[in-house]
Design a protein around this motif. Structure first.
Motif, short mmCIF file in Angstrom:
data_model
loop_
_atom_site.label_atom_id
_atom_site.label_comp_id
_atom_site.label_asym_id
_atom_site.label_seq_id
_atom_site.Cartn_x
_atom_site.Cartn_y
_atom_site.Cartn_z
N GLY A 121 0.81 -1.21 0.00
CA GLY A 121 0.00 0.00 0.00
C GLY A 121 0.84 1.26 0.00
O GLY A 121 2.05 1.22 -0.27
N ALA A 122 0.19 2.36 0.35
CA ALA A 122 0.83 3.67 0.32
C ALA A 122 2.11 3.70 1.15
O ALA A 122 3.04 4.44 0.85
N THR A 147 -3.15 -1.77 -3.04
CA THR A 147 -4.28 -0.88 -2.73
C THR A 147 -4.29 0.24 -3.77
O THR A 147 -3.37 0.36 -4.58
N ARG A 148 -5.29 1.08 -3.69
CA ARG A 148 -5.42 2.10 -4.73
C ARG A 148 -4.29 3.12 -4.77
O ARG A 148 -3.86 3.49 -5.87
N ILE A 158 -6.65 -4.86 -5.38
CA ILE A 158 -7.59 -5.73 -4.68
C ILE A 158 -8.63 -4.86 -4.01
O ILE A 158 -8.29 -3.83 -3.42
N GLY A 159 -9.89 -5.27 -4.07
CA GLY A 159 -10.90 -4.52 -3.33
C GLY A 159 -12.18 -4.31 -4.11
O GLY A 159 -12.37 -4.89 -5.18
N GLN A 160 -12.99 -3.47 -3.54
CA GLN A 160 -14.32 -3.21 -4.05
C GLN A 160 -14.33 -2.91 -5.55
O GLN A 160 -15.10 -3.49 -6.30
N SER A 161 -13.45 -2.00 -5.97
CA SER A 161 -13.45 -1.67 -7.40
C SER A 161 -12.32 -2.38 -8.14
O SER A 161 -12.03 -2.05 -9.28
N GLY A 213 2.27 -2.07 4.71
CA GLY A 213 2.12 -0.63 4.53
C GLY A 213 0.76 -0.22 4.02
O GLY A 213 0.65 0.66 3.18
N SER A 240 -3.54 0.38 5.34
CA SER A 240 -4.26 0.71 6.56
C SER A 240 -5.49 -0.16 6.83
O SER A 240 -6.19 0.05 7.81
N GLN A 281 -12.67 -0.77 1.84
CA GLN A 281 -12.77 -0.89 0.38
C GLN A 281 -11.70 -1.81 -0.19
O GLN A 281 -11.88 -2.41 -1.24
N ASN A 327 2.84 -3.00 9.59
CA ASN A 327 2.55 -1.57 9.52
C ASN A 327 3.34 -0.88 10.62
O ASN A 327 3.51 -1.43 11.71
N ASP A 355 8.75 -0.68 10.57
CA ASP A 355 8.88 0.03 9.30
C ASP A 355 9.05 -1.01 8.21
O ASP A 355 10.03 -1.77 8.21
N GLY A 356 8.13 -1.05 7.30
CA GLY A 356 8.15 -2.05 6.23
C GLY A 356 9.46 -2.04 5.46
O GLY A 356 9.98 -3.08 5.07
C1 LIG Z 1 -15.61 4.29 -4.05
C2 LIG Z 1 -14.26 3.86 -3.65
C3 LIG Z 1 -13.75 2.62 -4.08
C4 LIG Z 1 -12.49 2.21 -3.67
N1 LIG Z 1 -12.05 0.98 -4.08
C5 LIG Z 1 -10.85 0.54 -3.63
C6 LIG Z 1 -10.37 -0.77 -3.99
O1 LIG Z 1 -11.01 -1.52 -4.72
N2 LIG Z 1 -9.17 -1.16 -3.50
C7 LIG Z 1 -8.40 -0.36 -2.69
O2 LIG Z 1 -7.33 -0.80 -2.26
N3 LIG Z 1 -8.83 0.86 -2.37
C8 LIG Z 1 -10.02 1.33 -2.81
N4 LIG Z 1 -10.43 2.58 -2.45
C9 LIG Z 1 -9.51 3.41 -1.64
C10 LIG Z 1 -9.61 3.08 -0.15
O3 LIG Z 1 -10.69 3.79 0.41
C11 LIG Z 1 -8.34 3.51 0.60
O4 LIG Z 1 -8.06 4.85 0.34
C12 LIG Z 1 -7.11 2.67 0.25
O5 LIG Z 1 -7.39 1.30 0.27
C13 LIG Z 1 -6.00 2.99 1.22
O6 LIG Z 1 -4.80 2.39 0.78
P1 LIG Z 1 -3.57 2.20 1.75
O7 LIG Z 1 -3.98 1.39 2.92
O8 LIG Z 1 -2.44 1.70 0.92
O9 LIG Z 1 -3.18 3.69 2.15
P2 LIG Z 1 -3.33 4.47 3.57
O10 LIG Z 1 -4.71 4.37 4.07
O11 LIG Z 1 -2.71 5.77 3.32
O12 LIG Z 1 -2.44 3.61 4.54
C14 LIG Z 1 -1.04 3.56 4.49
C15 LIG Z 1 -0.58 2.77 5.70
O13 LIG Z 1 0.81 2.55 5.60
C16 LIG Z 1 1.38 2.71 6.88
N5 LIG Z 1 2.79 3.06 6.66
C17 LIG Z 1 3.32 4.25 6.26
N6 LIG Z 1 4.65 4.16 6.14
C18 LIG Z 1 4.99 2.90 6.48
C19 LIG Z 1 6.22 2.21 6.57
N7 LIG Z 1 7.39 2.79 6.27
N8 LIG Z 1 6.18 0.92 6.94
C20 LIG Z 1 5.01 0.30 7.25
N9 LIG Z 1 3.83 0.91 7.18
C21 LIG Z 1 3.81 2.19 6.80
C22 LIG Z 1 0.57 3.77 7.56
O14 LIG Z 1 0.64 3.61 8.98
C23 LIG Z 1 -0.82 3.49 7.02
O15 LIG Z 1 -1.55 2.64 7.87
C24 LIG Z 1 -11.69 3.03 -2.85
C25 LIG Z 1 -12.19 4.26 -2.44
C26 LIG Z 1 -13.45 4.69 -2.85
C27 LIG Z 1 -13.95 6.02 -2.38
#
Ligand SMILES: Cc1cc2nc3c(=O)[nH]c(=O)nc-3n(C[C@H](O)[C@H](O)[C@H](O)COP(=O)(O)OP(=O)(O)OC[C@H]3O[C@@H](n4cnc5c(N)ncnc54)[C@H](O)[C@@H]3O)c2cc1C
Ligand SMILES: Nc1ncnc2c1ncn2[C@@H]1O[C@H](COP(=O)(O)O)[C@@H](O)[C@H]1O
Lengths: 265, 334
Positions: B216-217, B242-243, B257-260, B273, B275, B279, B294, B312-313
């Motif tokens: 992820g992010a 993730t997105r 992977i996920g809803q969309s 990495g 959250s 979704q 995480n 830290d990943g």
């Molecule tokens: C209508 C709609 C549909 C969607 N469909 C999808 C879908 O199908 N699939 C999808 O994935 N998303 C989808 N999303 C987006 C979804 O809502 C989230 O925004 C997304 O999944 C978050 O991705 P994330 O966890 O990678 O990022 P974040 O939520 O930003 O999380 C990043 C995480 O990484 C951790 N982190 C940061 N740095 C480090 C490090 N160095 N080491 C370890 N951990 C670290 C942080 O603590 C945090 O928990 C959709 C959104 C909408 C509105």
């Protein structure tokens, strides 16, 4: 001259950690202030228009429906190089689902007048239905190609584009006027330049409400939306987490142990 | 016709004359809904050389299959497909219409919905009937589930990804009616599919992988992403995301992977990495073991997994790769 309309949506910044969440107790939305930005894929739509303008004679209109603050993202697109901006903003447009949004945008495009190409993003980051482009095309009674990843031929009345498919693409031949929804693969959006920002000051944004569009209120916003949210519920996780602790080396060793026990390595 | 007796529809999707598994999954669900509504399941199949495949749709639970079989329909042709479905829907008045979230379904569904002036819900993760026998279409949003309904307009339309509903038992003995449709001749041809090109999928496919590593992010940058990709490689796992990873350009949309995105059911899921946003998490259906890495001990992802590691990943993943390699070597030698 090629008349291009680019539809851009103002969305809450997807990079902002502060998301809107459901309050588990009241089951209502806990809102928080998140700044509006141009929907990421709409930047690719803008870029497609700008590249066509660089290749030949084209005029770019930017169109957005949203609250008055969405005017800022229209301005941003003018600074990127669009020629004219249009903001559809009226309390009557509020609460629109994809159907009503597409209908309102189609009415906006009709009012802008002559157009050959409409670019949309494939999806918005907050709604993400992917419906607005195709539904708008239906209301305009013109063809649409979704998920465009390459414009192969853009001379004359018939275009050829490649559109993404699961593991591949389809090659489409399309007669203009047409709607195209674009993916990230199409191009790399440019960033704002200082001279662009200066030039944009002279460009105008027209703001249209329900009277300018001349559409009955029952076709717009909540009233014009066939779908409604009937319920909001929270979900509970069924898993019991075991935290693995220790030094980095120890944690890695324990995790390998868990994977081995589960028979996955 | 009595409105409650109106049929439940599934628009089947085929590639190269092979019906996609999502179509059978949807018929399975349509069968349940139709039994509750005391009505029939009808499938619509468009293609060329697909007459024999109608029996598979019946075996999955369809009572009637509307078939348009013509060389013109070999590829999905937007105008022709839309016209055939819209005309038939206006005649048969289905109360529910389901399509797979395939590349065809995602484009065809809004084209049909707008023509029929009805509502459409994207990427549903469940479909149930409420007390008024109206279809509740569930989608994840804001950390919970939204129920969307289309109270007045018909049909009630939804797209659903492969993997949301299980494949039904196929009953080869089931019988049903096949109704052949004429291909209309007066449809505008402003758009045409000239060619469809399939490319070999890169890496281990998500749908069938026993282990999935998703990033992820928190990967931070392309180097951080590469480490997560290396972890997947070491485990011979499929790499998902993730997105934000797609938005940043680290990963292809195909691997989201996920809803969309994709719905997957691996034996083991390792999220790095990310959250644990619903979704994304709804895309992992029934994984046996789930692990999250995480750097934030308070991350909500730790409420959704079996094993959690706070680190830290970018520091942890290389160490983990080393340990896995050591274990694998030991396993080979003894
Ligand atoms: C209508 C709609 C549909 C969607 N469909 C999808 C879908 O199908 N699939 C999808 O994935 N998303 C989808 N999303 C987006 C979804 O809502 C989230 O925004 C997304 O999944 C978050 O991705 P994330 O966890 O990678 O990022 P974040 O939520 O930003 O999380 C990043 C995480 O990484 C951790 N982190 C940061 N740095 C480090 C490090 N160095 N080491 C370890 N951990 C670290 C942080 O603590 C945090 O928990 C959709 C959104 C909408 C509105
Ligand atoms: N309110 C809006 N104003 C302008 N364009 C929009 C709006 N909503 C959606 N769009 C366009 O439609 C595309 C797909 O959005 P969606 O159907 O919400 O996934 C976006 O990328 C935009 O190009």
């Amino acid at each position: 001259m090629l008349n291009i309309v680019v539809c851009v949506k103002a969305v809450p910044d997807p990079k902002e950690a502060c998301n809107i969440k459901i309050d588990p107790d009241t089951k209502t939305l806990m809102r928080c202030e998140v700044p509006f930005v141009v929907n990421p894929l709409d930047k690719n739509a803008m870029e497609a228009a700008l590249q066509l303008k660089e290749q030949g004679d084209a005029h770019i209109s930017v169109l957005s429906m949203g609250p008055p603050e969405a005017g800022n993202i229209v301005k941003e697109c003018l600074a990127l190089g669009a020629d004219q901006g249009f903001l559809l903003s009226d309390p009557a447009f509020g609460g629109a689902d994809a159907y009503a949004t597409a209908y309102t945008l189609a009415k906006g495009i009709e009012k802008i007048g002559s157009f050959d190409v409409v670019f949309c993003g494939m999806a918005s980051s907050d709604g993400s239905t992917e419906w607005v482009g195709p539904e708008m095309a239906t209301f305009l009674n013109i063809p649409v190609v979704t998920m465009v990843k390459e414009i192969v031929e853009s001379e004359g009345e018939f275009w050829q584009v490649k559109a993404s498919l699961e593991n591949g693409y389809r090659l489409m031949r399309v007669q203009l006027p047409a709607v195209f929804t674009v993916t990230r693969d199409l191009n790399t959006p440019r960033t704002l330049s200082f001279s662009g920002i200066i030039k944009a000051r002279k460009k105008e944004i027209s703001e249209w409400g329900i009277h300018e569009l001349g559409v009955p209120a029952e076709l717009l916003g909540v009233k014009g939306s066939p779908t409604v949210v009937s319920n909001l519920s929270t979900t509970e996780s069924k898993r019991e987490v075991e935290m693995i602790s220790g030094t980095r080396e120890e944690k890695a060793e324990q995790l390998v142990q868990k994977l081995a026990e589960a028979g996955v390595i | 016709m009595d409105k409650t007796q109106a049929p439940v529809w599934v628009i089947a999707d085929q590639i190269d004359c092979r019906i996609l598994s999502v179509s059978f999954q949807l018929i399975g669900r349509a069968r349940k809904l139709a039994d509750e509504l005391e009505t029939s399941v009808e499938a619509v199949l468009l293609g060329d050389n697909v007459r024999e495949q109608t029996q598979q749709l019946v075996a999955a639970g369809a009572d009637t299959v509307y078939l348009a079989n013509s060389p013109e329909l070999y590829f999905y042709q937007p105008e022709l497909y839309t016209e055939i479905i819209v005309k038939l829907a206006q005649k048969q008045q289905p109360q529910i219409m389901m399509l797979g979230s395939t590349s065809m379904g995602r484009e065809l569904a809004p084209l049909v919905a707008a023509r029929l002036k009805t509502g459409l819900t994207a990427h549903c993760i469940d479909l149930v009937l409420d007390k008024d026998r109206i279809l509740e279409q569930k989608i994840p949003a804001y950390g919970g589930l939204l129920s969307i309904i289309c109270p007045e307009k018909r049909p009630q339309m939804a797209t659903i990804a492969s993997g949301v509903f299980p494949k039904p038992e196929m009953d080869a003995e089931r019988t049903g009616e096949v109704v052949e449709l004429e291909v209309p001749i007066d449809v505008p041809r402003r758009i045409e599919t000239l060619e469809v090109v399939r490319e070999e999928p890169k890496g281990v496919p998500l749908e069938s992988a026993p282990i999935i590593v998703a990033g992820g992010a928190g990967a931070g940058d392309p180097d951080g992403w590469q480490q997560i990709a290396d972890l997947a490689n070491t485990l011979n796992a499929a790499l998902g995301c993730t997105r934000p990873a797609v938005d940043e350009g680290w990963a292809d949309l195909e691997t989201m992977i996920g809803q969309s995105g994709k719905m997957v059911s691996p034996e083991c899921y390792i999220g790095v990495g990310l959250s644990g946003e619903l979704q994304h998490m709804v895309g992992i259906v029934g994984s046996q073991i789930m692990i999250a890495i995480n750097n934030d001990a308070k991350s909500p992802v730790f409420e959704k997994v079996d094993f959690g590691i706070v680190d830290d990943g970018r520091e942890f993943v290389p160490v983990l790769i080393e340990k896995i390699k050591k274990y694998q070597e030991k396993k080979v030698t003894c």
